[in-house]
Design a protein around this motif. Structure first.
Motif, PDB file in Angstrom:
ATOM      1  N   SER A 149       2.630  27.893  63.099  1.00 61.56           N
ATOM      2  CA  SER A 149       3.634  26.883  62.950  1.00 61.56           C
ATOM      3  C   SER A 149       4.653  27.518  63.507  1.00 61.56           C
ATOM      4  O   SER A 149       4.928  28.716  63.698  1.00 61.56           O
ATOM      5  CB  SER A 149       3.961  26.397  61.397  1.00 61.56           C
ATOM      6  N   HIS A 170       2.547  32.941  48.433  1.00 62.02           N
ATOM      7  CA  HIS A 170       2.992  32.400  47.081  1.00 62.02           C
ATOM      8  C   HIS A 170       1.904  32.618  45.959  1.00 62.02           C
ATOM      9  O   HIS A 170       2.149  32.782  44.781  1.00 62.02           O
ATOM     10  CB  HIS A 170       3.373  30.974  47.351  1.00 62.02           C
ATOM     11  N   ARG A 214       8.454  32.231  63.394  1.00 60.28           N
ATOM     12  CA  ARG A 214       9.731  32.838  62.995  1.00 60.28           C
ATOM     13  C   ARG A 214       9.558  34.141  62.318  1.00 60.28           C
ATOM     14  O   ARG A 214      10.191  35.145  62.789  1.00 60.28           O
ATOM     15  CB  ARG A 214      10.465  31.824  62.370  1.00 60.28           C
ATOM     16  N   ASP A 246       5.183  25.643  51.056  1.00 61.69           N
ATOM     17  CA  ASP A 246       4.278  24.692  51.851  1.00 61.69           C
ATOM     18  C   ASP A 246       3.798  25.454  53.012  1.00 61.69           C
ATOM     19  O   ASP A 246       2.504  25.421  53.611  1.00 61.69           O
ATOM     20  CB  ASP A 246       4.545  23.334  52.122  1.00 61.69           C
ATOM     21  N   GLU A 247       4.396  26.295  53.778  1.00 57.07           N
ATOM     22  CA  GLU A 247       4.327  27.050  55.055  1.00 57.07           C
ATOM     23  C   GLU A 247       3.503  28.185  54.718  1.00 57.07           C
ATOM     24  O   GLU A 247       2.678  28.823  55.721  1.00 57.07           O
ATOM     25  CB  GLU A 247       5.533  27.295  55.858  1.00 57.07           C
ATOM     26  N   ALA A 256       7.421  28.005  61.390  1.00 55.11           N
ATOM     27  CA  ALA A 256       8.046  28.928  60.298  1.00 55.11           C
ATOM     28  C   ALA A 256       7.093  30.194  60.669  1.00 55.11           C
ATOM     29  O   ALA A 256       7.769  31.454  60.663  1.00 55.11           O
ATOM     30  CB  ALA A 256       7.708  28.287  59.072  1.00 55.11           C
ATOM     31  N   GLU A 257       5.805  30.337  60.851  1.00 57.43           N
ATOM     32  CA  GLU A 257       5.047  31.319  61.028  1.00 57.43           C
ATOM     33  C   GLU A 257       5.528  32.245  62.291  1.00 57.43           C
ATOM     34  O   GLU A 257       5.758  33.551  62.143  1.00 57.43           O
ATOM     35  CB  GLU A 257       3.575  30.971  60.922  1.00 57.43           C
ATOM     36  N   PHE A 271      13.167  33.710  53.022  1.00 56.05           N
ATOM     37  CA  PHE A 271      12.738  32.677  53.982  1.00 56.05           C
ATOM     38  C   PHE A 271      11.298  32.113  53.749  1.00 56.05           C
ATOM     39  O   PHE A 271      11.093  30.865  53.635  1.00 56.05           O
ATOM     40  CB  PHE A 271      12.754  32.928  55.332  1.00 56.05           C
ATOM     41  N   ILE A 272      10.322  32.999  53.453  1.00 51.60           N
ATOM     42  CA  ILE A 272       9.058  32.713  53.048  1.00 51.60           C
ATOM     43  C   ILE A 272       8.921  31.778  51.615  1.00 51.60           C
ATOM     44  O   ILE A 272       8.394  31.023  51.232  1.00 51.60           O
ATOM     45  CB  ILE A 272       8.332  34.094  52.982  1.00 51.60           C
ATOM     46  N   ARG A 273       9.965  32.608  50.538  1.00 48.51           N
ATOM     47  CA  ARG A 273       9.856  32.224  49.176  1.00 48.51           C
ATOM     48  C   ARG A 273      10.533  30.540  49.217  1.00 48.51           C
ATOM     49  O   ARG A 273       9.832  29.937  48.415  1.00 48.51           O
ATOM     50  CB  ARG A 273      10.995  32.973  48.624  1.00 48.51           C
ATOM     51  N   ASN A 274      11.455  30.468  50.225  1.00 49.21           N
ATOM     52  CA  ASN A 274      11.647  28.950  50.452  1.00 49.21           C
ATOM     53  C   ASN A 274      11.068  28.117  50.941  1.00 49.21           C
ATOM     54  O   ASN A 274      11.401  26.903  51.277  1.00 49.21           O
ATOM     55  CB  ASN A 274      13.496  29.304  50.843  1.00 49.21           C
ATOM     56  N   SER A 275      10.015  28.359  51.567  1.00 47.95           N
ATOM     57  CA  SER A 275       8.909  27.597  52.422  1.00 47.95           C
ATOM     58  C   SER A 275       7.579  27.753  51.686  1.00 47.95           C
ATOM     59  O   SER A 275       6.471  28.208  52.377  1.00 47.95           O
ATOM     60  CB  SER A 275       9.011  28.067  53.657  1.00 47.95           C
TER      61      SER A 275
END
Length: 282
Positions: free
Chosen positions: A212, A258, A217, A252-253, A214-215, A246-250
């Motif tokens: 994705s 998590h 990034r 679902d990604e 996000a990944e 950034f990971i914590r705030n995403s």
């Protein structure tokens, strides 16, 4: 051998070589031992047996042409020290006649460097397309290259070498690889989690198109941090923390992160006041 099987195929990937005259041993015959060793190296270190067999049958495909050129460059580079020498009863002599003058040491060294660069350029291109091949996914070479977030030697373009270090990018990569893995594992322990790191490594070497945005990034930012460390700079904790945020705030990604124990490092337990406790805060 499967890739370079005759003189015609060899000369397609080796320009500027004189045609053999009648009664003279062919260039293919002279290079056969080195061609065989180069193909074995490509099989063991890069392709694996099933992929090599499949690529050899794909006449004029991109992978076929890259693989053939890598074998020829590797073989010719290995053979150069022997090609202009003959063994006589009095020791080694240089091949020469009235029409062809032996090349200088500087030209030979430059040729070897050019062959290394050519081989490494083609190797970068080949490693970039191998993840698209299902016949490569279960191979030992894929597991080797997929053991890091840098499954290609192109990282060596970003890491400085000392002026007296003349190693090829391929050799430089092997010097860096253990350091890269060590840095990645430490980052996983403290920031990324081993679960997320393993997931990203696997996708990079088997299905990079499925990553994705996000990944991608996160991978880009982590790679930048690792390259900085490889170039001698200290780890930048604020940069690593920003990646984690950034990971914590995403969620679902990055569900693997998590649900990991590493995530707990960034989610401290909340103290709850209870009247029955021996002490509590007002």
């Amino acid at each position: 051998m499967l890739l370079i099987t005759d003189e015609t195929t060899l000369r397609k990937y080796l320009p500027n070589a004189f045609t053999s005259v009648e009664g003279e041993e062919s260039l293919y015959a002279k290079l056969t031992p080195w061609l065989a060793m180069a193909e074995l190296w490509l099989q063991q270190k890069i392709l694996g047996t099933p992929t090599l067999t499949a690529i050899a049958a794909e006449e004029d495909s991109v992978a076929n042409n890259l693989s053939r050129k890598i074998v020829v460059d590797t073989a010719f580079r290995s053979a150069i020290p022997s090609l202009d020498l003959v063994l006589t009863p009095n020791g080694f002599g240089i091949v020469s006649n009235q029409n062809v003058v032996p090349a200088s040491r500087e030209r030979i060294e430059r040729l070897i460097k050019e062959l290394d660069d050519s081989r490494d350029n083609d190797l970068e291109a080949l490693l970039a397309i191998l993840p698209e091949r299902e016949d490569w996914h279960d191979s030992a070479p894929r597991r080797f290259w997929g053991a890091t977030l840098f499954p290609n030697i192109e990282v060596c373009r970003e890491v400085e070498q000392s002026k007296d270090d003349v190693r090829s990018r391929y050799d430089h990569y092997f010097r860096l690889r253990s350091r890269i893995i060590s840095i990645e594992e430490q980052m996983a322990e403290e920031f990324l989690s081993h679960e997320l790191l393993g997931h990203l490594r696997h996708l990079l070497s088997t299905a990079p198109m499925q990553l994705s945005s996000a990944e991608n990034r996160v991978i880009k930012q982590v790679r930048n941090e690792i390259v900085s460390v490889l170039n001698g700079f200290p780890p930048c904790r604020p940069h690593l923390v920003s990646i984690v945020n950034f990971i914590r705030n995403s969620p679902d990604e990055f569900p693997l992160w998590h649900s990991s124990s590493t995530a707990m490092l960034f989610t401290p337990p909340i103290f709850e006041n209870k009247k029955q406790s021996s002490g509590f805060w007002f």
